[in-house]
Scaffold this active site. Structure first.
Site, PDB file in Angstrom:
ATOM      1  N   THR A 184       0.695  -0.805   0.011  1.00 45.44           N
ATOM      2  CA  THR A 184       0.133   0.197   0.157  1.00 45.44           C
ATOM      3  C   THR A 184       0.771   1.228  -0.030  1.00 45.44           C
ATOM      4  O   THR A 184       2.492   1.364   0.664  1.00 45.44           O
ATOM      5  CB  THR A 184      -0.723   0.449   1.566  1.00 45.44           C
ATOM      6  N   ARG A 212     -13.843  -7.910   1.207  1.00 41.74           N
ATOM      7  CA  ARG A 212     -12.975  -7.942   1.976  1.00 41.74           C
ATOM      8  C   ARG A 212     -12.706  -5.975   2.505  1.00 41.74           C
ATOM      9  O   ARG A 212     -11.979  -5.506   1.178  1.00 41.74           O
ATOM     10  CB  ARG A 212     -12.475  -8.335   2.817  1.00 41.74           C
ATOM     11  N   VAL A 213     -12.279  -4.927   3.382  1.00 42.05           N
ATOM     12  CA  VAL A 213     -12.202  -3.513   3.247  1.00 42.05           C
ATOM     13  C   VAL A 213     -11.075  -3.491   4.174  1.00 42.05           C
ATOM     14  O   VAL A 213     -11.518  -4.114   5.343  1.00 42.05           O
ATOM     15  CB  VAL A 213     -12.944  -2.365   3.893  1.00 42.05           C
ATOM     16  N   GLY A 214      -9.393  -3.073   4.041  1.00 40.28           N
ATOM     17  CA  GLY A 214      -8.840  -3.033   4.805  1.00 40.28           C
ATOM     18  C   GLY A 214      -9.229  -1.726   5.717  1.00 40.28           C
ATOM     19  O   GLY A 214      -9.425  -1.203   6.003  1.00 40.28           O
ATOM     20  N   ASP A 215      -8.100  -1.106   6.404  1.00 37.70           N
ATOM     21  CA  ASP A 215      -7.774  -0.208   6.738  1.00 37.70           C
ATOM     22  C   ASP A 215      -7.561   0.979   5.633  1.00 37.70           C
ATOM     23  O   ASP A 215      -7.714   2.649   6.225  1.00 37.70           O
ATOM     24  CB  ASP A 215      -5.702  -0.453   7.577  1.00 37.70           C
ATOM     25  N   THR A 235       0.355   0.751   6.730  1.00 36.54           N
ATOM     26  CA  THR A 235       0.490  -0.509   5.706  1.00 36.54           C
ATOM     27  C   THR A 235       0.736  -1.400   6.449  1.00 36.54           C
ATOM     28  O   THR A 235       0.968  -1.779   7.249  1.00 36.54           O
ATOM     29  CB  THR A 235       2.100  -0.096   4.479  1.00 36.54           C
ATOM     30  N   GLY A 236       0.605  -2.442   5.767  1.00 34.10           N
ATOM     31  CA  GLY A 236       0.000  -3.621   6.289  1.00 34.10           C
ATOM     32  C   GLY A 236      -1.031  -4.441   6.646  1.00 34.10           C
ATOM     33  O   GLY A 236      -1.705  -4.265   6.011  1.00 34.10           O
ATOM     34  N   GLY A 238      -4.128  -4.794   8.091  1.00 34.06           N
ATOM     35  CA  GLY A 238      -5.317  -3.870   7.827  1.00 34.06           C
ATOM     36  C   GLY A 238      -6.209  -3.984   8.695  1.00 34.06           C
ATOM     37  O   GLY A 238      -6.028  -2.964   9.593  1.00 34.06           O
TER      38      GLY A 238
HETATM   39  N1  ASP Z   1      -2.713  -2.446   4.338  1.00 34.87           N
HETATM   40  C1  ASP Z   1      -3.489  -2.950   3.416  1.00 34.87           C
HETATM   41  C2  ASP Z   1      -4.599  -3.970   3.654  1.00 34.87           C
HETATM   42  O1  ASP Z   1      -5.286  -4.113   4.694  1.00 34.87           O
HETATM   43  C3  ASP Z   1      -2.341  -4.215   2.448  1.00 34.87           C
HETATM   44  C4  ASP Z   1      -1.097  -3.703   2.353  1.00 34.87           C
HETATM   45  O2  ASP Z   1      -1.069  -2.282   3.038  1.00 34.87           O
HETATM   46  O3  ASP Z   1      -0.083  -4.039   1.623  1.00 34.87           O
HETATM   47  O4  ASP Z   1      -5.234  -3.250   3.177  1.00 34.87           O
END
Ligand code: ASP
Length: 322
Positions: A184, A212-215, A235-236, A238
């Site tokens: 991200t 699905r929705v992330g952060d 990032t990471g 979510g």
């Molecule tokens: N933070 C993002 C999510 O969980 C993914 C990512 O950082 O690669 O959707």
């Protein structure tokens, strides 16, 4: 961590490091006091920062800079976790999440958006053209079309298609982001007058459940900006970031007097404490405060970010919890 922080504090006391912005043992600049300053997650942050800085040079606002900057990444065909070329969900459909925020509290986001190349610009339109903060799914797509965004054909990029076909062989559902599969782009910036803005855009977790929705589109999780204090982005994985309201937490810790670095470290500590499988996941945060000091911290080694100013644009390795 506590020890490392203490060491940094002690080694800074009475030295000129703070003023010169020298690099500490981890390679992280401690207090550059450089404005404008743009921080972006991962190595794709370098070209994104370049666009952001060019936008500022051309007279654009800090909001224009963080929007234009991440649009570069949204078009990067090598990037498999940002933009329509990103890896799809379990059904083979790429869905996008994005958010944008100004330091005065105005913000906009889109989630679960299909067929639109620049979700970040749709998020900005949500902020500027609607009384709402977030639009999702079909409603977000209809809004984008009404705003004049072209609807792209729904087909996977060659790289994403190949990866998806391979994944389908086993179709193992492992909703995990570890040190290999992330990307991200989160970008936070401060201009010469101290005005801040941030942006965050992603295709999210590879092979996620449809819907699905992330952060990244959640204000306070993937992004938070407050001109009175500072800005943070994430990032990471979510789910772990949402659970601790990561970016909001960092800004609030800075409001209470923590440095950006201390605030990022505390957020990671909390995320690790609340995660059953912390050793297997990756998440990282970036922060700046209104004085232009910055911080970065991740769960695992391997997280890096681009730091851009009018003078330079370079990749820095973040320190980590493990
Ligand atoms: N933070 C993002 C999510 O969980 C993914 C990512 O950082 O690669 O959707």
């Amino acid at each position: 961590m506590h020890h490392r922080r203490k060491f940094i504090k002690q080694s800074l006391a009475g030295s000129a490091l703070l003023l010169t912005g020298s690099v500490d043992a981890t390679g992280l600049r401690l207090a550059p006091q450089e404005k404008p300053l743009i921080l972006s997650t991962w190595n794709h942050g370098i070209p994104a920062n370049e666009t952001a800085i060019q936008t500022l040079r051309a007279g654009g606002s800090i909001l224009d800079a963080v929007e234009q900057g991440v649009k570069t990444t949204e078009l990067d065909m090598d990037n498999l976790t940002v933009g329509l070329q990103g890896l799809p969900d379990r059904e083979g459909i790429t869905t996008l999440d994005a958010s944008i925020m100004k330091g005065n509290g105005e913000c906009g986001s889109v989630a679960f958006l299909r067929q639109i190349k620049h979700p970040i610009s749709v998020a900005r339109k949500v902020m500027e053209e609607t009384p709402h903060v977030m639009l999702a799914g079909e409603g977000a797509r209809q809004f984008a079309i009404a705003q004049g965004f072209p609807l792209e054909k729904e087909e996977l990029s060659p790289k994403a298609k190949a990866a998806y076909e391979e994944w389908k062989q086993k179709s193992q559902y492992k909703p995990i982001i570890n040190i290999e599969n992330h990307d991200t782009i989160g970008m936070i910036g401060i201009d010469a007058e101290g005005k801040m803005a941030g942006s965050c855009t992603t295709s999210g977790l590879a092979y996620k459940m449809h819907g699905r929705v992330g952060d990244s589109p959640i204000i306070g999780a993937g992004l938070f900006v407050d001109d009175e204090v500072g800005a943070a982005t994430a990032t990471g994985l979510g789910e772990t970031i949402i659970r601790i309201c990561g970016s909001f937490l960092i800004v609030e810790l800075m409001r209470q007097g923590r440095s950006p670095q201390e605030a990022c470290e505390e957020a990671v500590r909390r995320l690790v404490a609340k995660s059953k499988n912390a050793k297997d996941i990756q998440a990282g945060f970036l922060a700046i405060n209104k004085d232009g000091e910055m911080g970065a911290f991740a769960v695992q080694p391997g997280f890096n970010f681009a730091k851009g100013s009018l003078q330079s644009n370079k990749l820095i390795d973040s320190p980590s919890h493990f």
